[in-house]
Motif scaffolding. Sequence first.
Motif, mmCIF file in Angstrom:
data_model
loop_
_atom_site.group_PDB
_atom_site.id
_atom_site.type_symbol
_atom_site.label_atom_id
_atom_site.label_comp_id
_atom_site.label_asym_id
_atom_site.label_seq_id
_atom_site.Cartn_x
_atom_site.Cartn_y
_atom_site.Cartn_z
ATOM 1 N N TRP A 29 57.890 55.528 34.430
ATOM 2 C CA TRP A 29 58.465 54.194 34.642
ATOM 3 C C TRP A 29 57.794 53.171 33.736
ATOM 4 N N LEU A 30 56.472 53.242 33.630
ATOM 5 C CA LEU A 30 55.743 52.291 32.794
ATOM 6 C C LEU A 30 56.146 52.412 31.328
ATOM 7 N N LYS A 31 56.369 53.625 30.878
ATOM 8 C CA LYS A 31 56.717 53.841 29.470
ATOM 9 C C LYS A 31 58.150 53.427 29.152
ATOM 10 N N ASN A 32 59.012 53.436 30.171
ATOM 11 C CA ASN A 32 60.433 53.158 29.942
ATOM 12 C C ASN A 32 60.869 51.760 30.367
ATOM 13 N N ASN A 33 59.918 50.942 30.838
ATOM 14 C CA ASN A 33 60.289 49.623 31.345
ATOM 15 C C ASN A 33 59.360 48.534 30.817
ATOM 16 N N THR A 34 59.871 47.323 30.808
ATOM 17 C CA THR A 34 59.064 46.127 30.556
ATOM 18 C C THR A 34 59.208 45.229 31.770
ATOM 19 N N TRP A 35 58.315 44.259 31.895
ATOM 20 C CA TRP A 35 58.358 43.382 33.057
ATOM 21 C C TRP A 35 57.770 42.020 32.689
ATOM 22 N N PRO A 36 58.286 40.965 33.311
ATOM 23 C CA PRO A 36 57.781 39.611 33.031
ATOM 24 C C PRO A 36 56.626 39.218 33.940
ATOM 25 N N ASN A 37 56.327 40.040 34.915
ATOM 26 C CA ASN A 37 55.352 39.684 35.955
ATOM 27 C C ASN A 37 53.913 39.740 35.441
ATOM 28 N N LYS A 38 53.151 38.715 35.752
ATOM 29 C CA LYS A 38 51.734 38.712 35.429
ATOM 30 C C LYS A 38 50.989 39.583 36.437
ATOM 31 N N ILE A 39 50.096 40.411 35.939
ATOM 32 C CA ILE A 39 49.237 41.217 36.806
ATOM 33 C C ILE A 39 47.901 40.500 36.905
ATOM 34 N N LEU A 40 47.548 40.046 38.111
ATOM 35 C CA LEU A 40 46.381 39.205 38.306
ATOM 36 C C LEU A 40 45.308 39.899 39.135
ATOM 37 N N LYS A 41 44.065 39.615 38.812
ATOM 38 C CA LYS A 41 42.938 40.175 39.567
ATOM 39 C C LYS A 41 42.651 39.304 40.789
ATOM 40 N N TRP A 42 42.644 39.921 41.956
ATOM 41 C CA TRP A 42 42.281 39.217 43.181
ATOM 42 C C TRP A 42 40.758 39.143 43.244
ATOM 43 N N GLU A 43 40.220 37.917 43.323
ATOM 44 C CA GLU A 43 38.775 37.712 43.314
ATOM 45 C C GLU A 43 38.224 37.791 44.734
ATOM 46 N N THR A 44 37.896 38.992 45.150
ATOM 47 C CA THR A 44 37.487 39.239 46.528
ATOM 48 C C THR A 44 36.251 38.438 46.929
ATOM 49 N N LYS A 45 35.274 38.332 46.042
ATOM 50 C CA LYS A 45 34.040 37.628 46.388
ATOM 51 C C LYS A 45 34.291 36.156 46.688
ATOM 52 N N GLU A 46 35.277 35.572 46.040
ATOM 53 C CA GLU A 46 35.564 34.155 46.232
ATOM 54 C C GLU A 46 36.603 33.910 47.325
ATOM 55 N N TRP A 47 37.566 34.819 47.449
ATOM 56 C CA TRP A 47 38.724 34.565 48.306
ATOM 57 C C TRP A 47 38.770 35.423 49.564
ATOM 58 N N GLY A 48 37.876 36.384 49.707
ATOM 59 C CA GLY A 48 37.963 37.303 50.831
ATOM 60 C C GLY A 48 38.850 38.491 50.470
ATOM 61 N N GLU A 49 39.104 39.347 51.449
ATOM 62 C CA GLU A 49 39.892 40.546 51.197
ATOM 63 C C GLU A 49 41.325 40.190 50.781
ATOM 64 N N ILE A 50 41.888 40.993 49.903
ATOM 65 C CA ILE A 50 43.261 40.801 49.457
ATOM 66 C C ILE A 50 44.204 40.925 50.647
ATOM 67 N N PRO A 51 45.268 40.126 50.702
ATOM 68 C CA PRO A 51 46.181 40.152 51.857
ATOM 69 C C PRO A 51 46.757 41.526 52.181
ATOM 70 N N ALA A 52 46.837 42.413 51.192
ATOM 71 C CA ALA A 52 47.384 43.753 51.431
ATOM 72 C C ALA A 52 46.340 44.717 51.973
ATOM 73 N N ASP A 53 45.106 44.253 52.141
ATOM 74 C CA ASP A 53 44.014 45.107 52.636
ATOM 75 C C ASP A 53 44.399 45.736 53.980
ATOM 76 N N PHE A 54 43.993 46.982 54.193
ATOM 77 C CA PHE A 54 44.325 47.689 55.430
ATOM 78 C C PHE A 54 43.345 47.360 56.565
ATOM 79 N N GLY A 55 42.290 46.620 56.277
ATOM 80 C CA GLY A 55 41.370 46.183 57.322
ATOM 81 C C GLY A 55 40.544 47.282 57.934
ATOM 82 N N ARG A 56 40.180 48.278 57.132
ATOM 83 C CA ARG A 56 39.424 49.412 57.700
ATOM 84 C C ARG A 56 37.980 49.475 57.219
ATOM 85 N N LYS A 57 37.503 48.430 56.571
ATOM 86 C CA LYS A 57 36.146 48.448 56.026
ATOM 87 C C LYS A 57 35.140 48.201 57.130
#
Length: 210
Positions: A182-210
């Motif tokens: 899929w990656l080789k056959n597609n392009t996308w306009p979406n920015k891929i951003l790094k979630w800064e866990t140390k500053e913002w806490g766990e990413i919203p998609a976190d499963f909460g099992r830590k």
Amino acid sequence: MAKQKYYVVWEGHEPGIYTSWPECQRQVNGFEGARYKSFKSKEEADDAYYSDSRDYIGKSPKQTTKKNVSAKAREAIIWDSIAVDAACSGNPGAMEYRGVDTKTGIEFFRMGPFRKGTNNVGEFLALVHGLAYLKQKNSDLPIYSDSRIAIGWVKKKKHRSKLQRSAVNEGMYKLVDRAEIWLKNNTWPNKILKWETKEWGEIPADFGRK
């Protein structure tokens, strides 16, 4: 005169912050699994709304892992986005991943668990799934991941896992194959951003099992 309270509705008919109990009630009455809580200040409510409800319901806000995350720090987050994450019970172990609305936590997709997977592979699959999901929706929203490794793999359009492929994890590796194609056959306009866990806490998609 009663002091002003603010009501956070994480899961309800219309999630948000409300300034009266009747308004809050309208959002949670008849909504299965509604999650809501009152706060004494607007600042507390703002921080809570953009956090995981599990950090507040059943606990005092002072006990949450996000208590030191300032509202100013979280202003840097692009809330109109999706967030992805993976969880692995052991490494390798049972792996699953998902994508959610960054602002509301509403789940868009979830896959797994897959036998004998790794967290890095799950993060990679979650990112590609997220990109494909957004393309299907014709959406240019950015996508957050807390994994620099997965972001790097996506940019190179190739995974770099050293996990041996076997009959046990063949199903997962078939998804990896599809992701790379899929990656080789597609392009996308979406920015891929790094979630800064140390500053913002766990990413919203976190499963909460830590």
